[in-house]
Enzyme design. Structure first.
Site, PDB file in Angstrom:
ATOM      1  N   GLY A  35      24.415   2.826 -32.039  1.00 31.38           N
ATOM      2  CA  GLY A  35      25.344   3.365 -31.048  1.00 31.38           C
ATOM      3  C   GLY A  35      26.071   4.557 -31.644  1.00 31.38           C
ATOM      4  O   GLY A  35      25.963   4.838 -32.840  1.00 31.38           O
ATOM      5  N   LEU A  36      26.804   5.243 -30.805  1.00 31.74           N
ATOM      6  CA  LEU A  36      27.529   6.440 -31.235  1.00 31.74           C
ATOM      7  C   LEU A  36      28.628   6.114 -32.246  1.00 31.74           C
ATOM      8  O   LEU A  36      29.081   4.972 -32.332  1.00 31.74           O
ATOM      9  CB  LEU A  36      28.161   7.121 -30.014  1.00 31.74           C
ATOM     10  CG  LEU A  36      27.205   7.723 -28.980  1.00 31.74           C
ATOM     11  CD1 LEU A  36      27.964   8.083 -27.712  1.00 31.74           C
ATOM     12  CD2 LEU A  36      26.491   8.947 -29.552  1.00 31.74           C
ATOM     13  N   SER A  37      29.050   7.117 -32.983  1.00 32.87           N
ATOM     14  CA  SER A  37      30.206   6.979 -33.863  1.00 32.87           C
ATOM     15  C   SER A  37      31.414   6.583 -33.014  1.00 32.87           C
ATOM     16  O   SER A  37      31.668   7.180 -31.971  1.00 32.87           O
ATOM     17  CB  SER A  37      30.476   8.316 -34.566  1.00 32.87           C
ATOM     18  OG  SER A  37      31.630   8.223 -35.372  1.00 32.87           O
ATOM     19  N   GLY A  38      32.136   5.562 -33.445  1.00 26.95           N
ATOM     20  CA  GLY A  38      33.314   5.119 -32.701  1.00 26.95           C
ATOM     21  C   GLY A  38      33.012   4.157 -31.566  1.00 26.95           C
ATOM     22  O   GLY A  38      33.921   3.759 -30.835  1.00 26.95           O
ATOM     23  N   SER A  39      31.747   3.757 -31.416  1.00 20.42           N
ATOM     24  CA  SER A  39      31.392   2.862 -30.308  1.00 20.42           C
ATOM     25  C   SER A  39      31.852   1.431 -30.540  1.00 20.42           C
ATOM     26  O   SER A  39      32.002   0.654 -29.597  1.00 20.42           O
ATOM     27  CB  SER A  39      29.878   2.878 -30.065  1.00 20.42           C
ATOM     28  OG  SER A  39      29.178   2.477 -31.230  1.00 20.42           O
ATOM     29  N   GLY A  40      32.082   1.066 -31.802  1.00 25.60           N
ATOM     30  CA  GLY A  40      32.540  -0.293 -32.113  1.00 25.60           C
ATOM     31  C   GLY A  40      31.542  -1.105 -32.929  1.00 25.60           C
ATOM     32  O   GLY A  40      31.720  -2.313 -33.097  1.00 25.60           O
ATOM     33  N   LYS A  41      30.515  -0.451 -33.462  1.00 24.89           N
ATOM     34  CA  LYS A  41      29.457  -1.158 -34.203  1.00 24.89           C
ATOM     35  C   LYS A  41      30.017  -1.971 -35.373  1.00 24.89           C
ATOM     36  O   LYS A  41      29.751  -3.164 -35.485  1.00 24.89           O
ATOM     37  CB  LYS A  41      28.415  -0.161 -34.742  1.00 24.89           C
ATOM     38  CG  LYS A  41      27.679   0.643 -33.693  1.00 24.89           C
ATOM     39  CD  LYS A  41      26.629   1.549 -34.308  1.00 24.89           C
ATOM     40  CE  LYS A  41      27.189   2.593 -35.262  1.00 24.89           C
ATOM     41  NZ  LYS A  41      28.146   3.537 -34.630  1.00 24.89           N
ATOM     42  N   SER A 109      21.789   5.436 -36.310  1.00 22.38           N
ATOM     43  CA  SER A 109      20.324   5.443 -36.146  1.00 22.38           C
ATOM     44  C   SER A 109      19.950   5.992 -34.759  1.00 22.38           C
ATOM     45  O   SER A 109      19.543   5.242 -33.880  1.00 22.38           O
ATOM     46  CB  SER A 109      19.739   4.047 -36.386  1.00 22.38           C
ATOM     47  OG  SER A 109      20.466   3.004 -35.791  1.00 22.38           O
TER      48      SER A 109
END
Length: 202
Positions: A35-41, A109
């Site tokens: 997921g995008l940077s800051g998405s909560g991964k 990724s």
């Protein structure tokens, strides 16, 4: 006196993944957050690890902080280096899986090819792709590390979501949008998916 060769056990066979899983009383699996940077991964990954740990399950989180500062500290952010970054992560993940450890990876990724490569190295039967589908607007609003602001100013080239594309996974095992789900809701959905796959070996 007759030599009793038959009394010696066989020591020349490496212990197998199954041996390790039986010792740990769990099945290992790869939980790959994209997921995008800051998405909560990373936030979800850490919360999931805690919940699995509470249930007596041994996990290892791999994320940008502990990989980029160690095994991959010689890599930059060129296309070639990004691919090599993920390749090494996948190879390390496979070692953890072969040790019976539930492995959790949290990396942007950003394209299907790179995730496909990781899945092929790890083994598709062991690979659970989790898409943290939080929209760009929400990720940018959070801008936890101030990266989006820098990317908008052109200070960070090839920044995923701004100046470089993010390809949505084609068939994720689960999608989680943290702009709509609480952390608890996200983790509960993950537990429903993961627990049946890692449940203790009797």
């Amino acid at each position: 006196m007759e030599e009793k060769n038959h009394i010696y056990p066989i020591f020349d066979r490496m212990m197998t993944r199954q041996d390790k899983e039986e010792l740990l009383r769990q099945h290992s699996v790869m939980i790959w957050f994209t997921g995008l940077s800051g998405s909560g991964k990373s936030t979800i990954a850490i919360a999931l690890e805690r919940e699995l740990h509470k249930r007596g399950l041994l996990c290892r989180i791999l994320d940008g902080d502990n990989i980029r500062s160690g095994i991959n500290n010689n890599l930059g952010f060129s296309e070639t280096d990004r691919v090599e970054n993920i390749r090494r992560i996948a190879e390390v993940s496979k070692l953890f899986l072969d040790s019976g450890i539930i492995t959790i990876a949290a990396f942007i990724s950003p394209n299907n090819d790179i995730r496909e490569m990781a899945a092929n190295i790890i083994g598709k039967d062991d690979f659970l792709e989790i898409f943290v589908s939080t929209p760009l607007e929400e990720c940018e609003k959070r801008d936890v590390k101030g990266l989006y602001a820098k990317a908008r100013k052109g200070e960070i080239p090839n920044f995923t979501g701004i100046s470089a594309p993010f390809e949505v996974p084609e068939h994720p095992a689960l999608s989680l949008d943290t702009s709509k789900l609480t952390l608890e809701e996200s983790v509960n959905r993950l537990l429903e998916l993961v627990l049946p796959k890692v449940k203790n070996i009797k």
